[in-house]
Design a protein around this motif. Sequence first.
Motif, PDB file in Angstrom:
ATOM      1  N   GLU A 181       0.902  -1.219   0.002  1.00 14.14           N
ATOM      2  CA  GLU A 181      -0.034   0.023   0.043  1.00 14.14           C
ATOM      3  C   GLU A 181       1.025   1.044   0.016  1.00 14.14           C
ATOM      4  OE1 GLU A 181      -2.482  -0.273   3.570  1.00 14.14           O
ATOM      5  OE2 GLU A 181      -0.624   0.514   4.731  1.00 14.14           O
ATOM      6  N   ILE A 182       0.263   2.230  -0.324  1.00 17.78           N
ATOM      7  CA  ILE A 182       0.932   3.802  -0.376  1.00 17.78           C
ATOM      8  C   ILE A 182      -0.084   4.726  -0.327  1.00 17.78           C
ATOM      9  CG2 ILE A 182       0.942   3.719  -2.923  1.00 17.78           C
ATOM     10  CD1 ILE A 182       3.698   5.220  -2.696  1.00 17.78           C
ATOM     11  N   PHE A 183       0.090   6.007   0.360  1.00 17.83           N
ATOM     12  CA  PHE A 183      -0.918   6.926   0.597  1.00 17.83           C
ATOM     13  C   PHE A 183      -0.465   8.187   0.004  1.00 17.83           C
ATOM     14  CE2 PHE A 183      -1.331   3.659   3.904  1.00 17.83           C
ATOM     15  CZ  PHE A 183      -2.595   3.814   4.484  1.00 17.83           C
ATOM     16  N   TYR A 184      -1.203   8.812  -0.760  1.00 16.21           N
ATOM     17  CA  TYR A 184      -1.053  10.156  -1.391  1.00 16.21           C
ATOM     18  C   TYR A 184      -1.866  11.016  -1.094  1.00 16.21           C
ATOM     19  CZ  TYR A 184       2.028   8.015  -5.009  1.00 16.21           C
ATOM     20  OH  TYR A 184       3.021   7.561  -5.691  1.00 16.21           O
ATOM     21  N   ARG A 185      -1.542  12.509  -1.076  1.00 18.60           N
ATOM     22  CA  ARG A 185      -2.388  13.580  -0.845  1.00 18.60           C
ATOM     23  C   ARG A 185      -2.853  14.135  -2.016  1.00 18.60           C
ATOM     24  NH1 ARG A 185      -3.324  15.604   3.827  1.00 18.60           N
ATOM     25  NH2 ARG A 185      -1.386  15.162   4.623  1.00 18.60           N
ATOM     26  N   GLU A 186      -4.200  13.991  -2.176  1.00 20.59           N
ATOM     27  CA  GLU A 186      -4.652  14.700  -3.741  1.00 20.59           C
ATOM     28  C   GLU A 186      -4.958  16.284  -3.538  1.00 20.59           C
ATOM     29  OE1 GLU A 186      -7.916  15.676  -4.335  1.00 20.59           O
ATOM     30  OE2 GLU A 186      -9.044  15.096  -2.721  1.00 20.59           O
ATOM     31  N   PRO A 187      -4.924  16.757  -4.635  1.00 18.19           N
ATOM     32  CA  PRO A 187      -4.749  18.275  -4.754  1.00 18.19           C
ATOM     33  C   PRO A 187      -5.818  19.185  -3.512  1.00 18.19           C
ATOM     34  CG  PRO A 187      -4.663  17.603  -6.840  1.00 18.19           C
ATOM     35  CD  PRO A 187      -5.235  16.321  -5.892  1.00 18.19           C
ATOM     36  N   SER A 188      -6.875  18.526  -3.334  1.00 13.84           N
ATOM     37  CA  SER A 188      -8.017  19.202  -2.377  1.00 13.84           C
ATOM     38  C   SER A 188      -7.673  18.788  -0.973  1.00 13.84           C
ATOM     39  CB  SER A 188      -9.353  18.730  -2.534  1.00 13.84           C
ATOM     40  OG  SER A 188      -9.651  17.529  -2.322  1.00 13.84           O
ATOM     41  N   GLY A 189      -6.437  18.061  -0.513  1.00 14.23           N
ATOM     42  CA  GLY A 189      -6.049  17.694   0.556  1.00 14.23           C
ATOM     43  C   GLY A 189      -6.438  16.272   1.209  1.00 14.23           C
TER      44      GLY A 189
ATOM     45  N   PHE B 147      -3.834   3.482  -1.790  1.00 12.36           N
ATOM     46  CA  PHE B 147      -3.808   2.582  -2.946  1.00 12.36           C
ATOM     47  C   PHE B 147      -3.473   1.354  -2.257  1.00 12.36           C
ATOM     48  CE2 PHE B 147      -3.730   6.694  -5.008  1.00 12.36           C
ATOM     49  CZ  PHE B 147      -4.724   6.648  -5.784  1.00 12.36           C
ATOM     50  N   LYS B 148      -4.023   0.154  -2.394  1.00 12.02           N
ATOM     51  CA  LYS B 148      -3.698  -1.080  -2.030  1.00 12.02           C
ATOM     52  C   LYS B 148      -3.746  -2.270  -3.141  1.00 12.02           C
ATOM     53  CE  LYS B 148      -4.183  -4.613   1.476  1.00 12.02           C
ATOM     54  NZ  LYS B 148      -4.565  -5.820   1.045  1.00 12.02           N
ATOM     55  N   ALA B 149      -2.520  -2.973  -3.060  1.00 13.29           N
ATOM     56  CA  ALA B 149      -2.592  -3.945  -4.258  1.00 13.29           C
ATOM     57  C   ALA B 149      -2.526  -5.294  -3.411  1.00 13.29           C
ATOM     58  CB  ALA B 149      -1.372  -3.702  -4.871  1.00 13.29           C
ATOM     59  N   ARG B 150      -3.574  -6.312  -3.671  1.00 11.50           N
ATOM     60  CA  ARG B 150      -3.572  -7.567  -3.041  1.00 11.50           C
ATOM     61  C   ARG B 150      -1.975  -8.245  -3.261  1.00 11.50           C
ATOM     62  NH1 ARG B 150      -9.150  -7.569  -4.208  1.00 11.50           N
ATOM     63  NH2 ARG B 150      -8.914  -8.413  -6.351  1.00 11.50           N
ATOM     64  N   PRO B 151      -2.111  -9.350  -2.324  1.00 10.36           N
ATOM     65  CA  PRO B 151      -0.576 -10.147  -2.526  1.00 10.36           C
ATOM     66  C   PRO B 151      -0.858 -10.540  -3.932  1.00 10.36           C
ATOM     67  CG  PRO B 151      -1.687 -10.643  -0.295  1.00 10.36           C
ATOM     68  CD  PRO B 151      -2.508  -9.634  -1.038  1.00 10.36           C
ATOM     69  N   ALA B 152       0.306 -10.897  -4.448  1.00 10.82           N
ATOM     70  CA  ALA B 152       0.430 -11.553  -5.784  1.00 10.82           C
ATOM     71  C   ALA B 152      -0.134 -12.786  -5.887  1.00 10.82           C
ATOM     72  CB  ALA B 152       1.858 -11.578  -6.397  1.00 10.82           C
ATOM     73  N   SER B 153      -0.155 -13.593  -5.035  1.00  9.81           N
ATOM     74  CA  SER B 153      -0.666 -14.955  -4.805  1.00  9.81           C
ATOM     75  C   SER B 153      -2.080 -14.911  -4.731  1.00  9.81           C
ATOM     76  CB  SER B 153      -0.157 -15.593  -3.623  1.00  9.81           C
ATOM     77  OG  SER B 153      -0.563 -14.994  -2.479  1.00  9.81           O
ATOM     78  N   GLU B 154      -2.805 -13.769  -4.379  1.00  6.92           N
ATOM     79  CA  GLU B 154      -4.191 -13.827  -4.453  1.00  6.92           C
ATOM     80  C   GLU B 154      -4.945 -13.069  -5.407  1.00  6.92           C
ATOM     81  OE1 GLU B 154      -7.196 -11.116  -1.411  1.00  6.92           O
ATOM     82  OE2 GLU B 154      -5.848 -12.628  -0.279  1.00  6.92           O
TER      83      GLU B 154
END
Length: 66
Positions: free
Chosen positions: A34-42, A47-54
Amino acid sequence: MISLDVPSLAPITTALRGCEVVVGERKTADGGREIFYREPSGQVVRFKARPASESADSLFDHKPSS
């Protein structure tokens, strides 16, 4: 916070290059990434990607116990 499940983080990190990363890419307890971003409005977006095996189909491939 908005949370989105995605197949892979690679296209996300490429598309959002230059945007503010709130929490860098990390492994989750279930083996995903997973990774977290701040979008322009704050708003913070996770975003989370499941394990490759799933795969998405495997979530429903369980057999009831007899």
